[in-house]
Design a protein around this motif. Structure first.
Motif, PDB file in Angstrom:
ATOM      1  N   ARG A  63       0.831  -1.209   0.000  1.00  0.00           N
ATOM      2  CA  ARG A  63       0.000   0.000   0.000  1.00  0.00           C
ATOM      3  C   ARG A  63       0.865   1.258   0.000  1.00  0.00           C
ATOM      4  NH1 ARG A  63      -2.224  -3.960  -0.405  1.00  0.00           N
ATOM      5  NH2 ARG A  63      -4.421  -4.458  -0.304  1.00  0.00           N
ATOM      6  N   ARG A  64       1.936   1.264   0.802  1.00  0.00           N
ATOM      7  CA  ARG A  64       2.827   2.438   0.836  1.00  0.00           C
ATOM      8  C   ARG A  64       3.445   2.697  -0.534  1.00  0.00           C
ATOM      9  NH1 ARG A  64       4.708  -0.168   5.532  1.00  0.00           N
ATOM     10  NH2 ARG A  64       3.574   0.583   7.325  1.00  0.00           N
ATOM     11  N   GLU A  65       3.868   1.619  -1.202  1.00  0.00           N
ATOM     12  CA  GLU A  65       4.448   1.759  -2.540  1.00  0.00           C
ATOM     13  C   GLU A  65       3.404   2.273  -3.533  1.00  0.00           C
ATOM     14  OE1 GLU A  65       5.971  -2.164  -3.291  1.00  0.00           O
ATOM     15  OE2 GLU A  65       7.731  -1.856  -2.028  1.00  0.00           O
ATOM     16  N   SER A  66       2.184   1.765  -3.434  1.00  0.00           N
ATOM     17  CA  SER A  66       1.116   2.204  -4.333  1.00  0.00           C
ATOM     18  C   SER A  66       0.781   3.672  -4.099  1.00  0.00           C
ATOM     19  CB  SER A  66      -0.147   1.362  -4.120  1.00  0.00           C
ATOM     20  OG  SER A  66       0.091   0.029  -4.459  1.00  0.00           O
ATOM     21  N   ILE A  67       0.731   4.077  -2.835  1.00  0.00           N
ATOM     22  CA  ILE A  67       0.433   5.477  -2.515  1.00  0.00           C
ATOM     23  C   ILE A  67       1.480   6.383  -3.159  1.00  0.00           C
ATOM     24  CG2 ILE A  67       0.381   7.172  -0.633  1.00  0.00           C
ATOM     25  CD1 ILE A  67      -0.851   4.875   1.111  1.00  0.00           C
ATOM     26  N   GLU A  68       2.731   6.020  -3.019  1.00  0.00           N
ATOM     27  CA  GLU A  68       3.820   6.811  -3.593  1.00  0.00           C
ATOM     28  C   GLU A  68       3.670   6.914  -5.114  1.00  0.00           C
ATOM     29  OE1 GLU A  68       8.605   6.310  -4.076  1.00  0.00           O
ATOM     30  OE2 GLU A  68       7.729   5.660  -2.165  1.00  0.00           O
ATOM     31  N   GLY A  73       1.952  10.029  -9.903  1.00  0.00           N
ATOM     32  CA  GLY A  73       1.179  10.043 -11.140  1.00  0.00           C
ATOM     33  C   GLY A  73      -0.006  10.988 -11.111  1.00  0.00           C
ATOM     34  N   GLY A  74      -0.215  11.664  -9.983  1.00  0.00           N
ATOM     35  CA  GLY A  74      -1.323  12.613  -9.889  1.00  0.00           C
ATOM     36  C   GLY A  74      -2.676  11.968  -9.709  1.00  0.00           C
ATOM     37  N   ARG A  75      -2.712  10.725  -9.278  1.00  0.00           N
ATOM     38  CA  ARG A  75      -3.986  10.017  -9.068  1.00  0.00           C
ATOM     39  C   ARG A  75      -4.373  10.079  -7.594  1.00  0.00           C
ATOM     40  NH1 ARG A  75      -5.649   6.596 -13.220  1.00  0.00           N
ATOM     41  NH2 ARG A  75      -7.581   6.828 -12.047  1.00  0.00           N
ATOM     42  N   VAL A  76      -4.804  11.247  -7.165  1.00  0.00           N
ATOM     43  CA  VAL A  76      -5.086  11.510  -5.755  1.00  0.00           C
ATOM     44  C   VAL A  76      -6.195  10.602  -5.218  1.00  0.00           C
ATOM     45  CG1 VAL A  76      -5.722  13.306  -4.097  1.00  0.00           C
ATOM     46  CG2 VAL A  76      -4.362  13.890  -6.101  1.00  0.00           C
ATOM     47  N   GLU A  77      -7.220  10.348  -6.018  1.00  0.00           N
ATOM     48  CA  GLU A  77      -8.350   9.521  -5.549  1.00  0.00           C
ATOM     49  C   GLU A  77      -7.913   8.086  -5.281  1.00  0.00           C
ATOM     50  OE1 GLU A  77      -8.076   9.029  -9.914  1.00  0.00           O
ATOM     51  OE2 GLU A  77      -8.074  10.783  -8.613  1.00  0.00           O
ATOM     52  N   ALA A  79      -4.800   7.194  -4.513  1.00  0.00           N
ATOM     53  CA  ALA A  79      -3.916   7.274  -3.345  1.00  0.00           C
ATOM     54  C   ALA A  79      -4.748   7.326  -2.067  1.00  0.00           C
ATOM     55  CB  ALA A  79      -3.007   8.495  -3.443  1.00  0.00           C
ATOM     56  N   ALA A  80      -5.861   8.043  -2.095  1.00  0.00           N
ATOM     57  CA  ALA A  80      -6.726   8.132  -0.913  1.00  0.00           C
ATOM     58  C   ALA A  80      -7.314   6.771  -0.560  1.00  0.00           C
ATOM     59  CB  ALA A  80      -7.841   9.148  -1.158  1.00  0.00           C
ATOM     60  N   THR A  81      -7.698   5.997  -1.567  1.00  0.00           N
ATOM     61  CA  THR A  81      -8.226   4.647  -1.329  1.00  0.00           C
ATOM     62  C   THR A  81      -7.161   3.767  -0.687  1.00  0.00           C
ATOM     63  OG1 THR A  81      -9.668   4.864  -3.259  1.00  0.00           O
ATOM     64  CG2 THR A  81      -9.272   2.638  -2.446  1.00  0.00           C
ATOM     65  N   GLU A  82      -5.954   3.842  -1.210  1.00  0.00           N
ATOM     66  CA  GLU A  82      -4.848   3.046  -0.655  1.00  0.00           C
ATOM     67  C   GLU A  82      -4.534   3.473   0.781  1.00  0.00           C
ATOM     68  OE1 GLU A  82      -3.030   0.410  -2.176  1.00  0.00           O
ATOM     69  OE2 GLU A  82      -4.643   0.508  -3.628  1.00  0.00           O
ATOM     70  N   LYS A  83      -4.594   4.769   1.051  1.00  0.00           N
ATOM     71  CA  LYS A  83      -4.339   5.263   2.415  1.00  0.00           C
ATOM     72  C   LYS A  83      -5.379   4.730   3.389  1.00  0.00           C
ATOM     73  CE  LYS A  83      -1.878   9.477   1.194  1.00  0.00           C
ATOM     74  NZ  LYS A  83      -1.914  10.949   1.099  1.00  0.00           N
ATOM     75  N   ALA A  84      -6.635   4.674   2.947  1.00  0.00           N
ATOM     76  CA  ALA A  84      -7.695   4.146   3.801  1.00  0.00           C
ATOM     77  C   ALA A  84      -7.452   2.666   4.102  1.00  0.00           C
ATOM     78  CB  ALA A  84      -9.060   4.339   3.133  1.00  0.00           C
ATOM     79  N   GLU A  85      -7.048   1.907   3.085  1.00  0.00           N
ATOM     80  CA  GLU A  85      -6.744   0.491   3.293  1.00  0.00           C
ATOM     81  C   GLU A  85      -5.542   0.329   4.216  1.00  0.00           C
ATOM     82  OE1 GLU A  85      -6.253  -1.579  -0.420  1.00  0.00           O
ATOM     83  OE2 GLU A  85      -8.340  -1.257  -1.007  1.00  0.00           O
ATOM     84  N   LEU A  86      -4.529   1.164   4.030  1.00  0.00           N
ATOM     85  CA  LEU A  86      -3.334   1.107   4.872  1.00  0.00           C
ATOM     86  C   LEU A  86      -3.689   1.365   6.332  1.00  0.00           C
ATOM     87  CD1 LEU A  86      -0.264   0.846   5.142  1.00  0.00           C
ATOM     88  CD2 LEU A  86      -0.086   3.285   4.636  1.00  0.00           C
ATOM     89  N   ALA A  87      -4.573   2.306   6.588  1.00  0.00           N
ATOM     90  CA  ALA A  87      -4.987   2.603   7.962  1.00  0.00           C
ATOM     91  C   ALA A  87      -5.664   1.396   8.605  1.00  0.00           C
ATOM     92  CB  ALA A  87      -5.916   3.812   7.982  1.00  0.00           C
ATOM     93  N   VAL A  88      -6.497   0.699   7.843  1.00  0.00           N
ATOM     94  CA  VAL A  88      -7.169  -0.498   8.366  1.00  0.00           C
ATOM     95  C   VAL A  88      -6.134  -1.594   8.651  1.00  0.00           C
ATOM     96  CG1 VAL A  88      -8.816  -2.341   7.827  1.00  0.00           C
ATOM     97  CG2 VAL A  88      -9.357   0.020   7.225  1.00  0.00           C
ATOM     98  N   ILE A  89      -5.226  -1.808   7.724  1.00  0.00           N
ATOM     99  CA  ILE A  89      -4.190  -2.844   7.889  1.00  0.00           C
ATOM    100  C   ILE A  89      -3.344  -2.547   9.114  1.00  0.00           C
ATOM    101  CG2 ILE A  89      -2.096  -3.819   6.872  1.00  0.00           C
ATOM    102  CD1 ILE A  89      -3.487  -3.317   4.090  1.00  0.00           C
TER     103      ILE A  89
END
Length: 151
Positions: A63-68, A73-77, A79-89
């Motif tokens: 998830r951290r790698e995907s967020i980066e 790549g400018g895909r904020v939406e 990145a936000a989804t990945e951050k939410a998953e990372l918080a749960v994990i």
């Protein structure tokens, strides 16, 4: 056990109708189930919590790698989804050692093994992984071990 915490988390997320958290926990359960299947064919089985922690740490790293990548790549939406998953994990991972405690634990292992140079790195890393699994991110441990052996 962490596996029980994950099941309880799924139930509470479903009751709260939290779709994002429910989906993230289902991803976690799928990854753990895949690991269980892999371990059926492997020889020997480790401590269940250690296995689950390894899966969770691997998922967190992904998830951290995907967020980066998404942020570059400018895909904020996404990145936000990945951050939410990372918080749960990360919510299911046990507390990690802080850097000072990790350095002290590694120094103890180096002293116990009588390691003196970087040539002993493999032996020390094996002991660190065995003794500190789940308490310390192994990618950070590598740098700390190098530091302990060099200085």
């Amino acid at each position: 056990m962490i596996r029980d915490d994950i099941k309880a988390g799924l139930v509470s997320a479903m009751k709260a109708r939290d779709a994002e958290k429910t989906a993230a926990i289902r991803l976690i359960q799928a990854a753990i189930k895949n690991r269980d299947i892999e371990m059926r064919t492997a020889t020997g089985s480790g401590d269940d919590d250690v296995v689950v922690i390894e899966v969770l740490q691997k998922m967190a790293k992904q998830r951290r790698e995907s967020i980066e990548m998404f942020e570059k790549g400018g895909r904020v939406e996404l990145a936000a989804t990945e951050k939410a998953e990372l918080a749960v994990i990360e919510g299911f991972l046990p507390a990690q050692m802080d850097e000072d405690a990790a350095k002290a634990a590694i120094a103890t292992i180096v002293a116990d093994l009588g390691a003196t140079s970087v040539k002993d790195m493999g032996k020390v890393m094996a002991a660190v992984k065995e003794r500190l699994a789940g308490q310390l991110d192994m990618s950070k441990a590598s740098g700390l071990v190098k530091g302990a052996l060099a200085g």
